[in-house]
Design a protein around this motif. Structure first.
Motif, PDB file in Angstrom:
ATOM      1  N   MET A 269      84.390  16.901  25.394  1.00 55.59           N
ATOM      2  CA  MET A 269      83.538  17.593  26.363  1.00 55.59           C
ATOM      3  C   MET A 269      83.647  16.973  27.748  1.00 55.59           C
ATOM      4  N   GLU A 270      84.359  15.877  27.875  1.00 55.74           N
ATOM      5  CA  GLU A 270      84.462  15.197  29.161  1.00 55.74           C
ATOM      6  C   GLU A 270      85.170  16.047  30.210  1.00 55.74           C
ATOM      7  N   LEU A 271      85.929  17.038  29.772  1.00 50.27           N
ATOM      8  CA  LEU A 271      86.598  17.923  30.724  1.00 50.27           C
ATOM      9  C   LEU A 271      85.597  18.710  31.565  1.00 50.27           C
ATOM     10  N   LEU A 272      84.372  18.883  31.069  1.00 48.55           N
ATOM     11  CA  LEU A 272      83.351  19.560  31.868  1.00 48.55           C
ATOM     12  C   LEU A 272      83.028  18.752  33.118  1.00 48.55           C
ATOM     13  N   ALA A 273      82.867  17.451  32.957  1.00 47.37           N
ATOM     14  CA  ALA A 273      82.589  16.586  34.103  1.00 47.37           C
ATOM     15  C   ALA A 273      83.788  16.510  35.037  1.00 47.37           C
ATOM     16  N   VAL A 274      84.977  16.457  34.469  1.00 48.07           N
ATOM     17  CA  VAL A 274      86.198  16.394  35.279  1.00 48.07           C
ATOM     18  C   VAL A 274      86.348  17.670  36.103  1.00 48.07           C
ATOM     19  N   PHE A 275      86.098  18.807  35.484  1.00 45.77           N
ATOM     20  CA  PHE A 275      86.255  20.076  36.201  1.00 45.77           C
ATOM     21  C   PHE A 275      85.180  20.242  37.272  1.00 45.77           C
ATOM     22  N   ALA A 276      83.963  19.789  37.001  1.00 46.21           N
ATOM     23  CA  ALA A 276      82.899  19.857  38.007  1.00 46.21           C
ATOM     24  C   ALA A 276      83.263  19.020  39.227  1.00 46.21           C
ATOM     25  N   MET A 277      83.816  17.838  38.989  1.00 50.63           N
ATOM     26  CA  MET A 277      84.257  16.996  40.099  1.00 50.63           C
ATOM     27  C   MET A 277      85.395  17.669  40.865  1.00 50.63           C
ATOM     28  N   ALA A 278      86.297  18.355  40.147  1.00 46.75           N
ATOM     29  CA  ALA A 278      87.428  19.024  40.786  1.00 46.75           C
ATOM     30  C   ALA A 278      86.956  20.136  41.723  1.00 46.75           C
ATOM     31  N   ILE A 279      85.894  20.831  41.360  1.00 49.29           N
ATOM     32  CA  ILE A 279      85.386  21.916  42.208  1.00 49.29           C
ATOM     33  C   ILE A 279      84.849  21.359  43.527  1.00 49.29           C
ATOM     34  N   LEU A 280      84.054  20.289  43.453  1.00 48.63           N
ATOM     35  CA  LEU A 280      83.531  19.701  44.686  1.00 48.63           C
ATOM     36  C   LEU A 280      84.654  19.142  45.549  1.00 48.63           C
ATOM     37  N   SER A 281      85.658  18.576  44.930  1.00 43.71           N
ATOM     38  CA  SER A 281      86.792  18.066  45.689  1.00 43.71           C
ATOM     39  C   SER A 281      87.560  19.211  46.348  1.00 43.71           C
ATOM     40  N   TYR A 282      87.679  20.331  45.655  1.00 51.59           N
ATOM     41  CA  TYR A 282      88.394  21.495  46.187  1.00 51.59           C
ATOM     42  C   TYR A 282      87.651  22.104  47.376  1.00 51.59           C
ATOM     43  N   ARG A 283      86.311  22.078  47.336  1.00 46.57           N
ATOM     44  CA  ARG A 283      85.500  22.629  48.431  1.00 46.57           C
ATOM     45  C   ARG A 283      85.063  21.523  49.405  1.00 46.57           C
ATOM     46  N   ARG A 284      85.776  20.452  49.428  1.00 44.30           N
ATOM     47  CA  ARG A 284      85.399  19.272  50.203  1.00 44.30           C
ATOM     48  C   ARG A 284      85.210  19.585  51.683  1.00 44.30           C
ATOM     49  N   THR A 285      86.119  20.303  52.279  1.00 44.63           N
ATOM     50  CA  THR A 285      86.070  20.574  53.724  1.00 44.63           C
ATOM     51  C   THR A 285      84.781  21.282  54.111  1.00 44.63           C
ATOM     52  N   ASN A 286      84.414  22.305  53.360  1.00 44.83           N
ATOM     53  CA  ASN A 286      83.192  23.055  53.670  1.00 44.83           C
ATOM     54  C   ASN A 286      81.938  22.244  53.365  1.00 44.83           C
ATOM     55  N   LEU A 287      81.972  21.451  52.313  1.00 44.90           N
ATOM     56  CA  LEU A 287      80.792  20.672  51.935  1.00 44.90           C
ATOM     57  C   LEU A 287      80.500  19.559  52.936  1.00 44.90           C
ATOM     58  N   LEU A 288      81.513  19.033  53.581  1.00 45.47           N
ATOM     59  CA  LEU A 288      81.287  17.977  54.577  1.00 45.47           C
ATOM     60  C   LEU A 288      80.594  18.512  55.826  1.00 45.47           C
ATOM     61  N   GLU A 289      80.524  19.830  55.972  1.00 43.23           N
ATOM     62  CA  GLU A 289      79.891  20.426  57.147  1.00 43.23           C
ATOM     63  C   GLU A 289      78.455  20.871  56.892  1.00 43.23           C
ATOM     64  N   VAL A 290      78.007  20.839  55.652  1.00 44.38           N
ATOM     65  CA  VAL A 290      76.650  21.304  55.352  1.00 44.38           C
ATOM     66  C   VAL A 290      75.636  20.266  55.807  1.00 44.38           C
ATOM     67  N   THR A 291      74.424  20.752  56.077  1.00 47.74           N
ATOM     68  CA  THR A 291      73.366  19.854  56.556  1.00 47.74           C
ATOM     69  C   THR A 291      72.131  19.865  55.658  1.00 47.74           C
ATOM     70  N   ASN A 292      72.141  20.682  54.605  1.00 42.80           N
ATOM     71  CA  ASN A 292      70.991  20.717  53.695  1.00 42.80           C
ATOM     72  C   ASN A 292      71.432  21.240  52.325  1.00 42.80           C
ATOM     73  N   LEU A 293      70.490  21.207  51.401  1.00 50.50           N
ATOM     74  CA  LEU A 293      70.789  21.609  50.023  1.00 50.50           C
ATOM     75  C   LEU A 293      71.153  23.083  49.925  1.00 50.50           C
ATOM     76  N   GLN A 294      70.429  23.942  50.648  1.00 51.45           N
ATOM     77  CA  GLN A 294      70.685  25.377  50.567  1.00 51.45           C
ATOM     78  C   GLN A 294      72.095  25.725  51.034  1.00 51.45           C
ATOM     79  N   ALA A 295      72.542  25.060  52.087  1.00 53.14           N
ATOM     80  CA  ALA A 295      73.889  25.326  52.591  1.00 53.14           C
ATOM     81  C   ALA A 295      74.945  24.884  51.579  1.00 53.14           C
TER      82      ALA A 295
END
Length: 320
Positions: A269-295
């Motif tokens: 089941m560890e692939l679930l954690a690996v894939f979740a991390m991969a998604i945040l890494s893939y959206r890294r550029t946009n996430l570094l620009e957010v200023t709150n939880l909703q964004a």
């Protein structure tokens, strides 16, 4: 000289005078036909009548009993149907989740059949031997707290929660019939998914997967990890629902089945954690620009365009 009167001769009901028929007949016979039947015939009719009466009585009783049984069975079926369907939390969950999904709504009837059997399958209790959780119990009225009168309820020991049916919905594309879907889902749940709902220190339990996700993100994307914490969008808060639902309801069905296929192949089941991390890494550029939880949640709302295999390969083999 007076002629002699011939003597009268009685023959049956008629009186004749020496071979001459008397013009006067005896009164007509008014006795009913039944009185002219012989004793043997009366006995035979009596026996037939008794048998007929018994047969009629027995038939009437059987018809009455059959009618009563049919009425009872109908009432029982209605009560069972009402209990199983009308008041079933699983059916309510199916209507609120799978039935509202563009991919899964066609499997509503099959899911109802499979999951309602699942909720009453006592063999599922065996998976608690591998879990730190214990099945919920109820007590017979008036015997509260007496263990001898405790019963497991629901019978399978699992209280359904919102989104539970999403674990079984993708299997509708694999299994055409409810029995096939049920046995496949039961095997998957009792081997893998039950660990997502139990608080334990097992390496593939929900707590260990959350720790693994945070460690991976902090190791490979430290800037992103600390930025999200600073703006109040903790990474685990963003990814927790993905992990606990095994991405069911978030990914495209084909991509979800590809992810599950690799979980079963690697038996981890560890692939679930690996894939979740991969998604945040893939959206890294946009996430570094957010200023709150909703964004941050808005950036991660749509995962239907992701390629499961490509992201896993990126994290496991390319990303250092």
């Amino acid at each position: 000289m007076t002629a002699a009167v011939p003597p009268r001769i009685n023959i049956g009901n008629k009186t004749v005078r020496n071979g001459t028929k008397d013009a006067t007949k005896s009164p007509p016979n008014t006795v009913s036909a039944v009185n002219r039947i012989t004793a043997n015939e009366l006995d035979i009719i009596a026996k037939k009548t008794n048998i007929g009466n018994k047969l009629i009585t027995h038939t009437a009783a059987r018809n009455s009993e059959s009618s009563l049984n049919n009425s009872w069975l109908t009432s029982l079926n209605l009560r069972m149907t009402s209990q199983f369907f009308k008041f079933s939390k699983l059916e309510m969950d199916i209507k609120l989740t799978s039935s509202n999904d563009d991919d899964y709504f066609v499997f509503e009837d099959v899911l109802c059949q499979a999951l309602l059997v699942f909720s009453r399958d006592t063999s599922i209790l065996q998976h608690f031997e591998q879990s730190s959780a214990t099945p919920p119990k109820s007590y017979i009225r008036g015997k509260l707290g007496v263990q001898d009168y405790a019963v497991v309820y629901p019978p399978n020991g699992i209280i359904p929660f919102h989104g539970f049916s999403l674990y079984a919905s993708p299997l509708g594309f694999v299994c055409a019939q409810a029995p096939q879907l049920y046995f496949l889902f039961r095997q998957i749940y009792t081997r893998y998914f039950f660990r997502l709902h139990a608080m334990s220190s097992h390496p593939q339990g929900i707590l260990s997967l959350c720790v693994l996700f945070e460690n991976l993100l902090q190791t490979h994307e430290p800037a992103l990890f600390y930025h999200l914490k600073e703006v109040g969008a903790h990474p685990l808060r963003l990814a927790f629902n993905w992990i606990i639902y095994a991405f069911a309801g978030y990914l495209d069905t084909e991509q979800l089945l590809l992810l599950w296929d690799r979980i079963f192949a690697y038996d981890s089941m560890e692939l679930l954690a690996v894939f979740a991390m991969a998604i945040l890494s893939y959206r890294r550029t946009n996430l570094l620009e957010v200023t709150n939880l909703q964004a941050a949640q808005t950036v991660l709302t749509d995962l239907s365009t992701l390629n499961t295999v490509a992201l896993l390969q990126y994290v496991l083999f390319l990303k250092q």
